[in-house]
Design a protein around this motif. Structure first.
Motif, short mmCIF file in Angstrom:
data_model
loop_
_atom_site.label_atom_id
_atom_site.label_comp_id
_atom_site.label_asym_id
_atom_site.label_seq_id
_atom_site.Cartn_x
_atom_site.Cartn_y
_atom_site.Cartn_z
N PRO A 77 0.90 -1.08 -0.19
CA PRO A 77 -0.10 0.06 0.07
C PRO A 77 0.87 1.15 -0.08
O PRO A 77 1.98 1.26 0.42
N PRO A 78 0.34 2.18 -0.42
CA PRO A 78 1.25 3.65 -0.45
C PRO A 78 1.41 4.15 1.04
O PRO A 78 0.78 3.85 1.86
N PRO A 79 2.33 4.88 1.02
CA PRO A 79 2.68 5.45 2.41
C PRO A 79 1.60 6.41 2.81
O PRO A 79 0.84 6.92 2.10
#
Length: 117
Positions: free
Chosen positions: A67-69
């Motif tokens: 997942p993106p930060p």
């Protein structure tokens, strides 16, 4: 199965073209041609639709992507990478500004450059 289906569609098309060859004009049978066209369209649609429905599903995407930060998180660049131009040190009394500069092969382009008085 796929090759035989393509051959069947091709043979059907040639057969329908032979049936639709020029014939003597008959003004009283306009509905006959319309009915033959609709019947041929339904048959071709059924053949192509069954070919699409029997095709295998597309392959899954390659690998798992994390997942993106979270928003606002900062991760420092790996060691050994040069700092981006936005973090470059300015000479005393200079500032960043937008200027038209000549770019070989493209002509004049707007770029962010260091402007010194």
């Amino acid at each position: 199965m796929h090759k035989s289906l393509i051959a069947l569609v091709g043979a059907t098309g040639i057969g329908l073209a032979a049936l639709a060859a020029p014939a003597p004009a008959n003004a009283g049978c306009f509905g006959c041609a319309v009915g033959a066209g609709i019947l041929g369209g339904v048959a071709a649609g059924a053949i192509v639709g069954s070919a699409i429905a029997n095709s295998p599903p597309p392959p899954p995407p390659p690998g798992y992507y994390p997942p993106p930060p979270p928003p606002g998180a900062y991760y420092p660049p790996p060691a050994g990478y040069p700092p981006p131009p936005a973090y470059a040190q300015l000479a005393p009394g200079c500032h960043w500004g937008h200027r038209k500069v000549w770019v070989e092969g493209y002509g004049y382009q707007w770029r962010t450059v260091q402007v010194c008085p």
